[in-house]
Motif scaffolding. Sequence first.
Motif, PDB file in Angstrom:
ATOM      1  N   LEU A 341       0.751  -1.340  -0.147  1.00 31.20           N
ATOM      2  CA  LEU A 341      -0.182  -0.106  -0.036  1.00 31.20           C
ATOM      3  C   LEU A 341       0.831   1.182  -0.094  1.00 31.20           C
ATOM      4  O   LEU A 341       0.648   1.999  -0.701  1.00 31.20           O
ATOM      5  CB  LEU A 341      -0.947   0.058   1.221  1.00 31.20           C
ATOM      6  N   LEU A 342       1.954   1.201   0.819  1.00 27.65           N
ATOM      7  CA  LEU A 342       2.673   2.521   0.813  1.00 27.65           C
ATOM      8  C   LEU A 342       3.496   2.629  -0.347  1.00 27.65           C
ATOM      9  O   LEU A 342       3.877   3.916  -0.772  1.00 27.65           O
ATOM     10  CB  LEU A 342       3.616   2.416   2.209  1.00 27.65           C
ATOM     11  N   SER A 343       3.907   1.530  -0.740  1.00 30.26           N
ATOM     12  CA  SER A 343       4.854   1.480  -2.363  1.00 30.26           C
ATOM     13  C   SER A 343       4.061   2.270  -3.331  1.00 30.26           C
ATOM     14  O   SER A 343       4.380   2.880  -4.271  1.00 30.26           O
ATOM     15  CB  SER A 343       5.246   0.329  -2.634  1.00 30.26           C
ATOM     16  N   GLN A 344       2.633   1.766  -3.209  1.00 27.05           N
ATOM     17  CA  GLN A 344       1.527   2.565  -4.233  1.00 27.05           C
ATOM     18  C   GLN A 344       1.570   3.873  -4.117  1.00 27.05           C
ATOM     19  O   GLN A 344       1.474   4.657  -5.074  1.00 27.05           O
ATOM     20  CB  GLN A 344       0.272   1.609  -4.275  1.00 27.05           C
ATOM     21  N   LYS A 345       1.277   4.237  -2.709  1.00 25.65           N
ATOM     22  CA  LYS A 345       1.356   5.611  -2.439  1.00 25.65           C
ATOM     23  C   LYS A 345       2.446   6.402  -3.030  1.00 25.65           C
ATOM     24  O   LYS A 345       2.487   7.537  -3.502  1.00 25.65           O
ATOM     25  CB  LYS A 345       0.732   6.113  -1.062  1.00 25.65           C
ATOM     26  N   GLU A 346       3.563   5.661  -2.700  1.00 26.70           N
ATOM     27  CA  GLU A 346       4.912   6.512  -2.766  1.00 26.70           C
ATOM     28  C   GLU A 346       5.093   6.591  -4.498  1.00 26.70           C
ATOM     29  O   GLU A 346       5.617   7.597  -4.904  1.00 26.70           O
ATOM     30  CB  GLU A 346       6.077   5.688  -2.387  1.00 26.70           C
ATOM     31  N   MET A 347       4.656   5.481  -5.371  1.00 29.59           N
ATOM     32  CA  MET A 347       4.803   5.593  -6.702  1.00 29.59           C
ATOM     33  C   MET A 347       3.903   6.677  -7.176  1.00 29.59           C
ATOM     34  O   MET A 347       4.111   7.448  -8.204  1.00 29.59           O
ATOM     35  CB  MET A 347       4.432   4.409  -7.098  1.00 29.59           C
ATOM     36  N   ASP A 348       2.672   7.019  -6.507  1.00 26.33           N
ATOM     37  CA  ASP A 348       1.633   8.136  -7.128  1.00 26.33           C
ATOM     38  C   ASP A 348       2.483   9.421  -6.940  1.00 26.33           C
ATOM     39  O   ASP A 348       2.157  10.326  -7.675  1.00 26.33           O
ATOM     40  CB  ASP A 348       0.336   7.557  -6.340  1.00 26.33           C
ATOM     41  N   GLN A 349       3.053   9.369  -5.794  1.00 26.07           N
ATOM     42  CA  GLN A 349       3.639  10.658  -5.407  1.00 26.07           C
ATOM     43  C   GLN A 349       4.780  10.984  -6.423  1.00 26.07           C
ATOM     44  O   GLN A 349       4.998  12.150  -6.913  1.00 26.07           O
ATOM     45  CB  GLN A 349       3.973  10.410  -3.902  1.00 26.07           C
ATOM     46  N   LYS A 350       5.547   9.832  -6.745  1.00 26.94           N
ATOM     47  CA  LYS A 350       6.568  10.214  -7.644  1.00 26.94           C
ATOM     48  C   LYS A 350       6.166  10.523  -8.998  1.00 26.94           C
ATOM     49  O   LYS A 350       6.718  11.337  -9.706  1.00 26.94           O
ATOM     50  CB  LYS A 350       7.508   9.008  -7.708  1.00 26.94           C
ATOM     51  N   ILE A 351       5.013   9.880  -9.568  1.00 24.08           N
ATOM     52  CA  ILE A 351       4.735  10.178 -10.600  1.00 24.08           C
ATOM     53  C   ILE A 351       4.044  11.618 -10.582  1.00 24.08           C
ATOM     54  O   ILE A 351       4.334  12.539 -11.726  1.00 24.08           O
ATOM     55  CB  ILE A 351       3.382   9.408 -11.098  1.00 24.08           C
ATOM     56  N   ALA A 352       3.330  12.024  -9.617  1.00 19.71           N
ATOM     57  CA  ALA A 352       2.895  13.613  -9.564  1.00 19.71           C
ATOM     58  C   ALA A 352       4.150  14.387  -9.297  1.00 19.71           C
ATOM     59  O   ALA A 352       3.952  15.488 -10.144  1.00 19.71           O
ATOM     60  CB  ALA A 352       1.980  13.760  -8.374  1.00 19.71           C
ATOM     61  N   GLN A 353       5.099  14.122  -8.922  1.00 19.45           N
ATOM     62  CA  GLN A 353       6.376  14.974  -8.597  1.00 19.45           C
ATOM     63  C   GLN A 353       6.992  14.978 -10.026  1.00 19.45           C
ATOM     64  O   GLN A 353       7.333  16.179 -10.324  1.00 19.45           O
ATOM     65  CB  GLN A 353       7.315  14.468  -7.942  1.00 19.45           C
ATOM     66  N   SER A 354       7.063  14.079 -10.992  1.00 16.31           N
ATOM     67  CA  SER A 354       7.591  14.022 -12.323  1.00 16.31           C
ATOM     68  C   SER A 354       6.767  15.100 -13.140  1.00 16.31           C
ATOM     69  O   SER A 354       7.394  15.801 -13.843  1.00 16.31           O
ATOM     70  CB  SER A 354       7.642  12.810 -12.765  1.00 16.31           C
ATOM     71  N   GLU A 355       5.537  14.770 -12.954  1.00 15.71           N
ATOM     72  CA  GLU A 355       4.649  15.791 -13.961  1.00 15.71           C
ATOM     73  C   GLU A 355       4.716  17.224 -13.498  1.00 15.71           C
ATOM     74  O   GLU A 355       4.556  17.922 -14.315  1.00 15.71           O
ATOM     75  CB  GLU A 355       3.214  15.353 -13.744  1.00 15.71           C
ATOM     76  N   TYR A 356       4.811  17.602 -12.171  1.00 15.67           N
ATOM     77  CA  TYR A 356       4.859  18.663 -11.715  1.00 15.67           C
ATOM     78  C   TYR A 356       6.363  19.339 -12.137  1.00 15.67           C
ATOM     79  O   TYR A 356       6.374  20.438 -12.609  1.00 15.67           O
ATOM     80  CB  TYR A 356       4.798  18.995 -10.155  1.00 15.67           C
ATOM     81  N   THR A 357       7.397  18.355 -12.018  1.00 19.75           N
ATOM     82  CA  THR A 357       8.858  19.121 -12.486  1.00 19.75           C
ATOM     83  C   THR A 357       8.797  19.217 -14.061  1.00 19.75           C
ATOM     84  O   THR A 357       9.035  20.509 -14.459  1.00 19.75           O
ATOM     85  CB  THR A 357       9.719  18.063 -12.228  1.00 19.75           C
ATOM     86  N   LEU A 358       7.904  18.334 -14.891  1.00 24.37           N
ATOM     87  CA  LEU A 358       7.932  18.845 -16.239  1.00 24.37           C
ATOM     88  C   LEU A 358       7.026  19.912 -16.523  1.00 24.37           C
ATOM     89  O   LEU A 358       7.272  20.600 -17.356  1.00 24.37           O
ATOM     90  CB  LEU A 358       7.199  17.392 -16.699  1.00 24.37           C
ATOM     91  N   ALA A 359       6.070  20.155 -15.765  1.00 22.42           N
ATOM     92  CA  ALA A 359       4.816  21.177 -16.300  1.00 22.42           C
ATOM     93  C   ALA A 359       5.798  22.350 -15.482  1.00 22.42           C
ATOM     94  O   ALA A 359       5.709  23.629 -16.420  1.00 22.42           O
ATOM     95  CB  ALA A 359       3.742  21.101 -15.188  1.00 22.42           C
ATOM     96  N   MET A 360       6.622  22.634 -14.599  1.00 22.62           N
ATOM     97  CA  MET A 360       7.443  23.756 -14.191  1.00 22.62           C
ATOM     98  C   MET A 360       8.499  24.175 -15.113  1.00 22.62           C
ATOM     99  O   MET A 360       8.643  25.218 -15.515  1.00 22.62           O
ATOM    100  CB  MET A 360       7.965  23.225 -12.937  1.00 22.62           C
ATOM    101  N   THR A 361       8.959  23.132 -15.590  1.00 24.58           N
ATOM    102  CA  THR A 361      10.032  23.433 -16.990  1.00 24.58           C
ATOM    103  C   THR A 361       9.558  23.982 -18.313  1.00 24.58           C
ATOM    104  O   THR A 361       9.878  24.535 -18.715  1.00 24.58           O
ATOM    105  CB  THR A 361      10.663  22.022 -17.238  1.00 24.58           C
ATOM    106  N   THR A 362       8.407  23.568 -18.431  1.00 23.35           N
ATOM    107  CA  THR A 362       7.524  23.980 -19.594  1.00 23.35           C
ATOM    108  C   THR A 362       6.986  25.208 -19.383  1.00 23.35           C
ATOM    109  O   THR A 362       6.997  26.320 -20.250  1.00 23.35           O
ATOM    110  CB  THR A 362       6.192  23.004 -19.784  1.00 23.35           C
ATOM    111  N   PHE A 363       6.513  25.627 -18.403  1.00 26.05           N
ATOM    112  CA  PHE A 363       6.033  26.764 -17.775  1.00 26.05           C
ATOM    113  C   PHE A 363       7.191  27.745 -17.885  1.00 26.05           C
ATOM    114  O   PHE A 363       7.090  28.936 -18.580  1.00 26.05           O
ATOM    115  CB  PHE A 363       5.535  26.921 -16.518  1.00 26.05           C
ATOM    116  N   GLU A 364       8.456  27.671 -17.498  1.00 21.65           N
ATOM    117  CA  GLU A 364       9.593  28.607 -17.289  1.00 21.65           C
ATOM    118  C   GLU A 364       9.866  28.741 -18.744  1.00 21.65           C
ATOM    119  O   GLU A 364      10.268  29.918 -19.176  1.00 21.65           O
ATOM    120  CB  GLU A 364      10.731  27.918 -16.782  1.00 21.65           C
ATOM    121  N   ARG A 365       9.927  27.978 -19.639  1.00 19.76           N
ATOM    122  CA  ARG A 365      10.201  27.793 -21.000  1.00 19.76           C
ATOM    123  C   ARG A 365       9.251  29.015 -21.884  1.00 19.76           C
ATOM    124  O   ARG A 365       9.537  29.978 -22.433  1.00 19.76           O
ATOM    125  CB  ARG A 365      10.349  26.698 -21.701  1.00 19.76           C
ATOM    126  N   ALA A 366       8.108  28.721 -21.572  1.00 23.18           N
ATOM    127  CA  ALA A 366       6.843  29.553 -21.903  1.00 23.18           C
ATOM    128  C   ALA A 366       7.091  31.009 -21.452  1.00 23.18           C
ATOM    129  O   ALA A 366       6.830  31.858 -22.254  1.00 23.18           O
ATOM    130  CB  ALA A 366       5.547  29.009 -21.617  1.00 23.18           C
TER     131      ALA A 366
END
Length: 425
Positions: A341-366
């Motif tokens: 259960l915890l590994s699933q929650k941690e995986m969800d957090q890592k995916i959300a963190q990766s998406e946030y990092t990508l969105a932050m990079t895209t926003f800075e470029r824009a």
Amino acid sequence: MADVLVQAERDEEVVDVGQHAQRMAKAISIELRRAARKARVVTPVVAGGSGFQARPIDKIFRNLVVYGFFVIFAAPSVLSGAYLSWFAADQFVSEARFAIRSGDSSPLENLAGLSSMIDTGAARDGLVVADYVESTAMIDVLSKDYDLRAIFGPGTWDRWAEFDPKGSAEDLLDYWKSQVSISVDRVSGLVTLKIRTFSPDDSRRLITAIIDHSEQMVNKLTRRNEEDTLMQAQQELERSKHSLELAVSALRDARSKLGILDVSIAAKVYGDVLSELRLEQTKVGQQILALRNTNSQRAPQLVQFRARSRAIQDQIVYYEGLMAGGDGATAEKTLAENARLLSQKEMDQKIAQSEYTLAMTTFERARIAAERQRSYLQTYISPTNAEESLYPRRLLTWVVISVAALLGWAAFYGMAILVRDNTAT
């Protein structure tokens, strides 16, 4: 046959005589009119004339010619000369020439711009700037920093050239178009801008402000796509940020509910406990075996050691159940299930963190692309303070007015002669 020929010749002679008579009658009529006009001319008695009164129309003709000379020619020439000499205010012209260039154009586009057969958009941008300069929008922008009504109405004696400060916005726009001159070369896109005011400093300051605001307008138009991209990137950043917050909260709640911060640390602790329990179980087993070997089957220590061994075994079974599941542990208490259960929650957090990092990079470029200046108004002739007034062109204006007035009076005089000569009475 001879009679017919003679008769034809006689008929031709009759026709010639008739035409000749008509020509003579017309000539006589013209000479009579000329004689009548001469007879109507007043000849003083002292000059040998009869001294009779001229016709009223002759007096009217003479008065019209004299009055027309003063009204049509003399008055405009004198008044315009007086106005241009004493009342016309000096107007100073400031000029600037610039070209509109893109800040991220490729070398191929620059080479294409050298050809007049290829339209790179510079001419279109120049036409847009020209339309913007002569619009109400430019007046509104400049009015935030400059009092245009006071600049174009300084209070001189030249009411003809000045703008009435009480005029409407439409009057100000018409006056602005008369004071601002902008032309665009449709081949090269080069723009020539001129402005006239009653002060050299006002002309320079206004033309500089016009260039600055025009550059901002051009960049605003070219940044439309970048602004749309920036808005979409910002929306994606907000969505990914919200998803990351939810994932972090879900992991924190799961850890709080299970009472485990880190599965690996918990597994290590459980492993250490099991190792100690097994070691203790081994020691107790050795003691029990030692008592058996000494034939102390009824020794009270043996009962205690056996009870202790059973208790340790129960503890071992319990912790093994916590780690891997078994008969003595429920699913909620199983470390493996908690780890899943915890590994699933941690995986969800890592995916959300990766998406946030990508969105932050895209926003800075824009953001960087939107803030970067895309077009420049490259001024190759900068505006300066005029040392001499170019307007009004006094001599040229006076000559044009005088010549036009003279031509008008000459036309009037010719028409008057034509009317007089064709008047019978």
